[in-house]
Design a protein around this motif. Structure first.
Motif, short mmCIF file in Angstrom:
data_model
loop_
_atom_site.label_atom_id
_atom_site.label_comp_id
_atom_site.label_asym_id
_atom_site.label_seq_id
_atom_site.Cartn_x
_atom_site.Cartn_y
_atom_site.Cartn_z
N LEU A 115 103.94 -35.72 6.33
CA LEU A 115 104.52 -34.75 7.37
C LEU A 115 104.09 -33.53 7.15
CD1 LEU A 115 106.10 -35.02 10.03
CD2 LEU A 115 108.21 -34.72 8.73
N HIS A 122 97.39 -29.29 8.26
CA HIS A 122 96.23 -29.70 8.92
C HIS A 122 96.11 -29.28 10.42
CE1 HIS A 122 92.71 -32.25 10.07
NE2 HIS A 122 93.16 -32.97 10.62
N LEU A 175 95.57 -24.06 15.07
CA LEU A 175 96.21 -23.25 16.14
C LEU A 175 95.83 -21.80 16.59
CD1 LEU A 175 100.07 -24.28 15.54
CD2 LEU A 175 98.42 -25.16 17.24
N PRO A 176 95.70 -21.45 17.75
CA PRO A 176 95.00 -19.94 17.62
C PRO A 176 95.85 -18.96 17.29
CG PRO A 176 95.41 -21.34 19.88
CD PRO A 176 95.72 -22.10 19.00
N VAL A 177 97.12 -19.08 17.03
CA VAL A 177 98.13 -18.13 16.45
C VAL A 177 97.72 -17.86 15.20
CG1 VAL A 177 100.10 -18.02 18.06
CG2 VAL A 177 100.08 -19.77 16.21
N PHE A 201 91.31 -23.09 20.54
CA PHE A 201 91.45 -24.21 19.64
C PHE A 201 89.70 -24.79 19.87
CE2 PHE A 201 91.67 -28.83 20.60
CZ PHE A 201 92.29 -29.31 19.04
N LEU A 238 86.80 -25.86 16.66
CA LEU A 238 86.26 -27.12 16.40
C LEU A 238 84.69 -27.13 16.15
CD1 LEU A 238 88.42 -29.67 18.62
CD2 LEU A 238 88.48 -29.31 16.13
N GLU A 257 80.25 -24.99 12.68
CA GLU A 257 80.24 -24.06 11.41
C GLU A 257 81.65 -23.90 10.99
OE1 GLU A 257 78.67 -23.66 14.62
OE2 GLU A 257 76.59 -23.66 13.70
N VAL A 281 84.25 -26.01 11.07
CA VAL A 281 84.65 -27.30 10.55
C VAL A 281 84.02 -27.52 9.09
CG1 VAL A 281 85.11 -29.84 10.82
CG2 VAL A 281 85.25 -28.30 12.78
#
Lengths: 156, 120
Positions: B21, B27, B32-34, B40, B44, B47, B49
Motif C-alpha cells: 500500500l 508510485h 500526479l501533476p501536483v 499526467f 509518461l 524520457e 519514465v
C-alpha cells in the motif's frame, strides 16, 4: 493407539469434499453486507492480479526503445484506457481499505465482546463497526475514482 | 508440502499487503501533476519514465513493489483456489503453480528494471 500415518489415512478418507466451490461464492440467497464485502474482496483481488501481470508486461516495452513505448501508450492512453484505469483505481482503493478492515477483524479489533446467544441470534461480531468499515471502503473507492477521472481526463 | 504454517503465511500476506500500500502510494504520487508539475500524460513520456527508472531509489522502490505485490497477489490467488477444493493433489498443485508464476513474474519484472536502469 493409531500411528500418525494411520490417523492421517483415516482423516483423508473421511474428509468431506467442499462441493459448493464457486457456486457458493455466487449464490445471492445468503448475501448480507459482509458477504458482499467478502465477494468483492476476492473479485477485486483477482482483477488487480490480472492487471498487475498485464502492467508488468506492458511496461517491459520500455526496454525495446522509444517506438515500442509510444506504441504501447497509444493503446493505453485512450478514453477506454482511462476508463479502465479508473476501474483499477476504484478496485485497488476498495481492496486496500477493506483489507485493512479485515486485518483489524483478524486481530480481534472491532468485533465486540461475545454475548449470550439470545433470540434473534444476531452475532455481535457483525456489528455497526464492521458495516461502517465496508461503507468507508466503498466511499473511499468512489472518491478515488472521481479524483482519478479528474486527472486522467484533464488533458483531453 | 509447505515449509510454513498457514498462520505464518497469513502474516506474510497481511504484512506484504500493508507494505505494498505504501510503495504503490509513492508510485502513484510521482505521476500526479501536483507533485511532478506536469500533466499526467507528459509524465509518461519515454524520457521521463527512463529517467525515473535510472534513479536508484525509484528502481529499488519498483523492485520492492514488484516483490510485495507478487507475493500478496499470488498468495491471495492460492487462498481463493484452496477454497474451491480440498485434497492433497489440488493443494500441492495450486501451491506449486502460484509459486512458479510468482517467481516468473518477479524475474520478468526485475529484468525490465535492470535493463531500464542501465545495470542489465
Amino acid at each position: 493407539m493409531k500411528s500418525f500415518k494411520e490417523d492421517k489415512i483415516y482423516w483423508d478418507s473421511n474428509r468431506r469434499e467442499n462441493r459448493e466451490g464457486l457456486k457458493a461464492w455466487l449464490n445471492p440467497s445468503r448475501y448480507g453486507w459482509e458477504r458482499i464485502s467478502y465477494w468483492l474482496q476476492r473479485l477485486t483481488g483477482v482483477f488487480l492480479l490480472i492487471y498487475f501481470v498485464g502492467h508488468v508486461i506492458e511496461t517491459s516495452s520500455l526496454v525495446d526503445g522509444k517506438d515500442a513505448w509510444n506504441a504501447m501508450l497509444e493503446l493505453t492512453q485512450t478514453t477506454w484506457g482511462h476508463l479502465f484505469l479508473i476501474l483499477v483505481i476504484g478496485t485497488s482503493t476498495f481492496h486496500s481499505a477493506n483489507g485493512i478492515r479485515l486485518l483489524f477483524t483478524e486481530t480481534g479489533r472491532g468485533l465486540g465482546k461475545p454475548g449470550r446467544p439470545d433470540y434473534p441470534y444476531s452475532p455481535v461480531s457483525l456489528n455497526y463497526r464492521q458495516k461502517s468499515g465496508i461503507w468507508i471502503a466503498l466511499i473511499l473507492a468512489a472518491t478515488a475514482m472521481l479524483y482519478g477521472a479528474n486527472i486522467l481526463f484533464a488533458g483531453e | 508440502m509447505l515449509m510454513l504454517k498457514e498462520s505464518q503465511i497469513m502474516k506474510i500476506h497481511y504484512i506484504s499487503g500493508v507494505a505494498a500500500l505504501f510503495v504503490v502510494a509513492v508510485h502513484i504520487l510521482i505521476r500526479l501533476p501536483v507533485v511532478t508539475g506536469m500533466p499526467f500524460s507528459m509524465s509518461l513520456e519515454y524520457e521521463n519514465v527512463v529517467a525515473n527508472y535510472q534513479n536508484i531509489a525509484y528502481a529499488v522502490l519498483l523492485e520492492s513493489m514488484l516483490v510485495l505485490i507478487a507475493i500478496h497477489g499470488f498468495n491471495g490467488l492460492r487462498i481463493i483456489l484452496l477454497e474451491f477444493r480440498q485434497n492433497i493433489v489440488w493443494e500441492n498443485g495450486v501451491t506449486v503453480f502460484t509459486l512458479v508464476a510468482m517467481i516468473a513474474l518477479i524475474a520478468y519484472g526485475t529484468r525490465t528494471i535492470l535493463i531500464a536502469n542501465g545495470l542489465g
